[in-house]
Design an enzyme around this catalytic site. Structure first.
Site, mmCIF file in Angstrom:
data_model
loop_
_atom_site.group_PDB
_atom_site.id
_atom_site.type_symbol
_atom_site.label_atom_id
_atom_site.label_comp_id
_atom_site.label_asym_id
_atom_site.label_seq_id
_atom_site.Cartn_x
_atom_site.Cartn_y
_atom_site.Cartn_z
ATOM 1 N N HIS A 157 0.835 -1.205 0.000
ATOM 2 C CA HIS A 157 0.000 0.000 0.000
ATOM 3 C C HIS A 157 0.867 1.252 0.000
ATOM 4 C CE1 HIS A 157 -2.932 2.982 1.661
ATOM 5 N NE2 HIS A 157 -3.651 2.441 0.710
ATOM 6 N N HIS A 177 -4.456 6.715 -5.762
ATOM 7 C CA HIS A 177 -5.471 7.482 -5.026
ATOM 8 C C HIS A 177 -5.856 8.703 -5.844
ATOM 9 C CE1 HIS A 177 -3.954 5.454 -1.258
ATOM 10 N NE2 HIS A 177 -5.247 5.224 -1.253
ATOM 11 N N HIS A 186 -7.652 -1.015 -4.990
ATOM 12 C CA HIS A 186 -7.857 -1.526 -3.631
ATOM 13 C C HIS A 186 -8.582 -2.868 -3.638
ATOM 14 C CE1 HIS A 186 -6.648 2.603 -2.606
ATOM 15 N NE2 HIS A 186 -6.299 2.105 -1.432
ATOM 16 N N HIS A 312 -14.276 7.579 2.992
ATOM 17 C CA HIS A 312 -12.978 6.888 3.006
ATOM 18 C C HIS A 312 -11.903 7.655 3.768
ATOM 19 C CE1 HIS A 312 -8.902 6.337 1.253
ATOM 20 N NE2 HIS A 312 -9.151 5.103 1.665
ATOM 21 N N HIS A 316 -10.244 7.094 7.729
ATOM 22 C CA HIS A 316 -8.795 6.946 7.927
ATOM 23 C C HIS A 316 -8.323 7.883 9.034
ATOM 24 C CE1 HIS A 316 -6.778 4.224 5.130
ATOM 25 N NE2 HIS A 316 -7.716 4.503 4.229
ATOM 26 N N PHE A 333 -1.261 7.617 4.338
ATOM 27 C CA PHE A 333 -1.269 6.396 3.532
ATOM 28 C C PHE A 333 -0.021 5.516 3.677
ATOM 29 C CE2 PHE A 333 -4.434 8.688 0.640
ATOM 30 C CZ PHE A 333 -5.496 8.138 1.325
ATOM 31 N N HIS A 346 -11.304 -1.209 4.197
ATOM 32 C CA HIS A 346 -11.372 -1.229 2.735
ATOM 33 C C HIS A 346 -12.336 -2.267 2.196
ATOM 34 C CE1 HIS A 346 -9.254 1.920 0.718
ATOM 35 N NE2 HIS A 346 -8.584 2.034 1.840
HETATM 36 CU CU1 C2O Z 1 -5.066 3.373 -0.282
HETATM 37 CU CU2 C2O Z 1 -7.771 3.788 2.273
HETATM 38 O O1 C2O Z 1 -6.233 3.887 1.220
#
Ligand code: C2O
Length: 625
Positions: A157, A177, A186, A312, A316, A333, A346
């Site tokens: 990631h 992203h 993802h 999203h 995070h 990230f 995810h």
């Molecule tokens: Cu690649 Cu929720 O992040």
């Protein structure tokens, strides 16, 4: 209006705007008689294609752009310099995967595997939890240089998210992203992660669970809190989380660090449902949902889909530690996937992708499905992942579009937010801000708010406090009226359904496709242009329509809330400045506010929390199908 405008008059009004007010278009409109106008117009649009039409008449850069589109982004071919250090807000981080000693294999769907069911974490049986924990114990116990090892998984990631990979034959860093790769990349990442866990416990029925934070039910166990097993089990625990957000605290899907005091649970639930509705139900078009197209060499690849912004990004940040400089682990990230809760987070986003596809694209009339991009540059883009056998596998976006083909599906869950359309108008007691009808003059309230205009004006505005502007609606309902008045006439000249006109000229994501037909609804898109921010900074602003009194404390479960923009820190860009457009679908909101015929709307931006600096250059309304 009370009268049907004549076809010619509508065309004279609309056509010049559509072809960019160019001299040629004016000639087309004014100098030739009517059928010729239509013919020229159709030739122009069908001969040059949608993208070019959206750029206006051909320009010098067009050829270069065309070349750039001719191939998809290829991350499935190993270059000598295939992976470099990631650039993160915490500095350079080495997170490249180990080099493979064998050659890359192409992915093929494995039809031998049993089908797997991804269940919500809060409803897992104790047997399932035991199996899940066992799988992670084994993954964490693998040798550190085994690509299946948990830390190596987290690095996958980091590498893809912070630009460690260059795409083949290029010095460009790949980003997955803030563009159309967000959902498919993802999905692939989780697919291989799941397969590795399954093979470690030798159980091909194993599936990842999902963290059902969008479920606002007050049942026990609560779906919208950090699930217990991630707090009580050392294999699933992560030190770098925000302890203020441990249960029974409900996740705030519109969270921003530095925001005010928490609100009551019942308010939180209502706001979460409203946020889901606005960000997901109202993301009707391909571009709104998936994010911006991204082709090799694109110099400004950033354009988040609405869901990537929130919930999203917000979840995070809500999960990451407020005591760490960049809200590690989940809040940034490069470290996000070091927290085992990343994967159920995810999985839920991946599930929401499947839910999105079940929702109607149109607001009225018979069901029309929401659409994927059809661009081959999306479908054929490739990435590399290590599989459960430690083989490096080349995958394509096109093979990830159906979960059933990948062998899994999600347990059915009631998604209450699908119908949680807010009905409270925050400004119900204030005067209307713009005239409801183009024939009556604007009210005084609208006059005191200045129009900021389109980005071409070159003005730059800082977003330091609440900002309001009038935004002109260039086409309003003229398109719909044009449709009604001219549809049969147009079809005498061409098989291009007139409904594609707004798409032809919007540069939007909606592609003409088999399921296009005459009932296609046009979505009105508010575009905030030339938005610039620091990649490294957590940034957020909320957007309201016709409610200039909005501030940090205005709830999102009001009709006027149109959506939000959220950045998670990352150091992707040259010079650390992201330049992007923020797009929100506002047709539904305008209808609820009775503004369908308004010439102007008032747009208010509310910076939230301790946001990094943001500037923007203009506002514009576009139309997409
Ligand atoms: Cu690649 Cu929720 O992040």
């Amino acid at each position: 209006m009370g009268r049907t405008p004549s076809s010619a008059r509508i065309l004279n009004n609309v056509l010049p705007r559509m072809v960019g007010e160019s001299l040629l278009s004016r000639l087309l409109v004014t100098k030739f008689y009517f059928p010729v106008q239509i013919l020229c117009f159709l030739l122009l649009s069908t001969a040059t294609g949608r993208r070019e039409a959206s750029l206006g008449l051909a320009t010098g850069s067009l050829q270069q752009e065309q070349q750039a589109w001719a191939r998809p982004i290829d991350n499935g071919t190993i270059d000598l310099e295939w992976c470099t250090q990631a650039e993160t807000p915490a500095g350079k981080v080495g997170c490249c995967p180990p080099r493979s000693t064998t050659s890359v294999v192409d992915f093929v769907h494995n039809t031998q595997l049993p089908s797997r069911l991804r269940q919500p974490v809060h409803l897992l049986s104790s047997d399932y939890i035991a199996k899940y924990i066992r799988a992670y114990e084994l993954m964490k116990a693998l040798p550190p240089d085994d690509p299946r090892n948990f830390d190596q998984q987290a690095n996958v990631h980091c590498a893809y998210c912070d630009g460690a990979f260059l795409y083949a034959n290029s010095t460009e860093r790949l980003h997955i992203h803030r563009n159309w790769f967000f959902f498919p990349w993802h999905r692939w990442f989780l697919y291989f992660h799941e397969r590795i866990l399954a093979s470690l416990i030798e159980d091909d029925t194993f599936a990842l669970p999902f963290w059902n934070w969008d479920n606002q039910s007050a049942s026990d166990p609560l779906p919208n809190v950090i699930p217990q097993m991630y707090l009580t089990n050392p294999v699933l625990f992560d030190d770098f989380r925000n302890p203020d957000h441990f249960p029974p605290r409900l996740a705030d899907l519109n969270f921003v660090p530095g925001d005010g005091a928490p609100i009551s649970d019942s308010k939180q639930r209502e706001e979460n449902n409203a946020l889901m509705y606005k960000q997901l139900v109202n993301a009707r078009t391909t571009r709104l949902f998936y994010g911006k197209e991204y082709h090799p060499g694109d110099s400004k690849p950033d354009g988040l889909g609405t869901i990537e912004s929130a919930p999203h990004n917000t979840v995070h940040k809500w999960t990451g530690s407020s005591g760490k400089p960049h809200f590690e682990d989940m809040g940034v990230f490069y470290s996000a996937a070091r927290d085992p809760i990343f994967y159920p987070h995810h999985a839920n986003l991946d599930r929401l992708w499947t839910v999105w596809k079940t929702l109607p694209r149109n607001r009225k009339g018979p069901f029309r499905p929401r659409r994927d991009y059809k661009d081959p540059d999306w479908l054929n883009a490739t990435f590399l992942f290590y599989d459960e056998k430690r083989r490096l596998v080349r995958v394509r976006v096109r093979d990830a579009l159906k979960t059933e083909q990948l062998g899994y599906r999600y347990q059915d869950i009631h998604n209450a937010w699908v119908t949680a359309r807010p009905s409270t108008v925050a400004g119900a007691n204030s005067k209307p801000l713009v005239s409801a009808s183009p024939d009556s003059p604007p009210t005084a309230a609208a006059d005191v708010i200045e129009e900021f205009g389109e980005a071409v004006s070159g003005k730059i505005q800082k977003l330091e406090s609440v900002f309001s502007t009038k935004v002109k609606r260039p086409l309003k309902n003229k398109l719909t009226r044009l449709n009604k008045a001219l549809g049969p006439l147009f079809r005498m000249f061409s098989y291009v359904p007139l409904n594609n006109l707004p798409t032809l000229f919007s540069g939007g994501g909606g592609d003409k496709s088999d399921d296009d037909d005459d009932d296609d609804e046009v979505e009105e898109i508010l575009v905030i242009q030339g938005v610039e921010l620091d990649y490294n900074k957590a940034t957020k602003f909320d957007v309201y329509i016709n409610y200039p009194n909005a501030n940090e404390n205005t709830p999102v479960n009001v009709v006027e809330f149109a959506g939000t923009f959220v950045n998670v820190p990352n150091s992707a860009g040259k010079g650390h400045i992201m330049e992007t457009e923020v797009r929100l679908g506002i047709s539904d909101t305008l209808e609820q506010l009775g503004l369908e015929d308004a010439d102007y709307i008032v747009v208010t931006l509310v910076p939230r929390g301790s946001s990094g600096p943001v500037t923007f250059k203009g506002f514009k309304i576009k139309y997409e199908t």
